[in-house]
Design an enzyme around this catalytic site. Structure first.
Site, short mmCIF file in Angstrom:
data_model
loop_
_atom_site.label_atom_id
_atom_site.label_comp_id
_atom_site.label_asym_id
_atom_site.label_seq_id
_atom_site.Cartn_x
_atom_site.Cartn_y
_atom_site.Cartn_z
N HIS A 70 -2.01 7.89 92.41
CA HIS A 70 -0.81 7.06 92.49
C HIS A 70 -0.04 7.51 93.71
O HIS A 70 0.35 8.66 93.81
CB HIS A 70 0.04 7.17 91.24
CG HIS A 70 1.24 6.28 91.29
ND1 HIS A 70 1.23 5.00 90.79
CD2 HIS A 70 2.46 6.46 91.84
CE1 HIS A 70 2.40 4.44 91.03
NE2 HIS A 70 3.17 5.30 91.65
N CYS A 71 0.16 6.61 94.66
CA CYS A 71 0.82 7.00 95.90
C CYS A 71 2.30 6.59 95.82
O CYS A 71 2.61 5.41 95.83
CB CYS A 71 0.16 6.33 97.10
SG CYS A 71 0.95 6.76 98.64
N PRO A 72 3.21 7.57 95.72
CA PRO A 72 4.63 7.22 95.61
C PRO A 72 5.15 6.53 96.87
O PRO A 72 6.05 5.71 96.82
CB PRO A 72 5.32 8.57 95.40
CG PRO A 72 4.37 9.58 95.89
CD PRO A 72 3.00 9.02 95.69
N SER A 81 4.23 3.12 96.52
CA SER A 81 4.76 2.62 95.23
C SER A 81 3.68 1.88 94.46
O SER A 81 3.98 0.87 93.81
CB SER A 81 5.96 1.70 95.42
OG SER A 81 6.97 2.35 96.11
#
Ligand SMILES: [Zn+2]
Length: 381
Positions: A272-274, A277
């Site tokens: 999950h790439c913050p 998003s």
């Protein structure tokens, strides 16, 4: 004497395959209670058999049963300090599960800290905050956290581009560009803009979410069949319990994984790439990679152009010191762009190389981190 049924014994000894067999073939009740009011889920949680818990929740075992002491399965997992068991129970559960109190008035988190399971107590406290955030997804804070850091990254790239065009290409204190170097300078802008487009696609696209089986035991009617169609799934017959998602109530394909931020299962889950998003998965991994490559190229070109332009300002007596002084006094925009560009270049470059390496080996970031957990990878190593 204790009122144990076969399903209790299977759960007590972590015999997941046997449990699966007696429930699917012999219609054994996965939710039956013993004389102390404990279900097989209580026993699996107490003994810490995470696969058993996955299967039982998948079979719609009720998470909220309280035994004679008022303990739910989560209470027992917390008392015994079974972190993996707690993780499965919390991910499949709701906020209320964390707030249930036993007969002495303690929640699972309080019991865990009472028994000195510090890591577990921290995990449970954290889980409550996380579920709080999931619940108020409609409040302003919830919406903001859902938005993530993507707008921030977008603005950073945008501001950098404007600074580059304004202070480097059209810099008032810099000599005019020749046709060839002008073309190269503008190609940097073009690449960065194309990268922004890919970034937008990557963050707005469905990364490969798998449809949930929204069927909750809490709202179950008595006449509803206990088992759903997927119970005869080949993955379960082969004993691949890790493919069971207790949260989505599905048997997920190999290489899929549950993302706790998106609260969904994602096909070929990478991470999950913050900053994007979004999850990076099967359907947007190429957009992500192209975005990285485009930005690395753009930073390389714009950085190179900026450096040569700063170093080739015509001077009567060109000494290195004079040039540096001039750069920091008259070319502030260009110099600060160069510094930020340089730092970002190294970060993104490392990320790109890592991602390219993983793509060439057809392995995800998540699998790299968990190689030992996934049996289908073991034969490769
Ligand atoms: Zn899931």
């Amino acid at each position: 004497m204790y009122g144990y049924q076969t399903t209790h014994v299977a759960a007590q000894f972590g015999q997941t395959a046997f449990l699966y067999h007696i429930v699917s073939k012999w219609n054994a009740d996965p939710d039956v209670l013993d004389n102390d009011g404990r279900s097989p889920l209580h026993w699996a949680a107490y003994k810490g058999f995470a696969d058993c818990i996955r299967l039982l929740i998948f079979l719609d075992a009720y998470r909220g049963h309280q035994d004679k002491e008022g303990c739910t399965p989560l209470h027992w997992a917390a008392i015994r300090g079974n972190l993996e068991a707690c993780t499965v129970l919390v991910q499949a559960g709701k906020k209320e599960d964390l707030m249930v109190t036993d007969n002495t008035g303690l929640t699972p988190a309080q019991l865990a800290s009472d028994k000195n399971h510090c890591q577990l107590a921290f995990f449970l406290g954290n889980a409550r905050r996380l579920l709080d955030r999931h619940c108020d997804g409609n409040s302003r804070l919830g919406k903001l956290s859902k938005l993530g850091l993507a707008p921030v990254l977008w603005c950073v790239i945008f501001v950098l581009l404007i600074t580059y065009i304004h202070s480097v290409i059209l810099g008032p204190n810099l000599p005019k560009l020749t046709a060839a170097s002008g073309l190269l300078a503008w190609s940097g802008v073009f690449l960065a803009t194309a990268g922004l487009f890919m970034f937008y696609r990557c963050s707005s696209k469905d990364p490969g979410f798998i449809r949930m089986n929204l069927h909750d035991s809490e709202n179950k009617k008595d006449d509803e069949p206990l088992l759903n169609i997927e119970i005869n799934h080949p993955a379960l017959l082969a004993g691949n319990w890790s493919q069971l998602c207790a949260t989505c109530k599905i048997v997920r394909p190999l290489r899929a994984n549950h993302c706790s931020t998106c609260n969904r299962c994602v096909e070929q889950f990478d991470h999950h790439c913050p900053w994007v998003s979004n999850c990076i998965g099967k359907r947007n991994k190429w957009e992500f990679f192209i975005f990285l490559v485009l930005e690395v190229l753009a930073m390389l070109i714009t950085g190179g152009i900026t450096l040569t332009r700063i170093l080739t300002v015509p001077f009567a007596h060109p000494s290195f010191r004079a040039r540096i002084q001039y750069a920091f006094t008259h070319l502030v925009g260009a110099t600060s762009f160069l510094v930020v560009d340089f730092v970002l270049f190294f970060i993104v470059f490392v990320l790109t190389v890592r991602q390219a390496n993983q793509i060439s080996r057809n392995i995800t970031t998540n699998e790299m981190a968990n190689t030992m957990r996934y049996s289908y990878l073991r034969c490769r190593w």
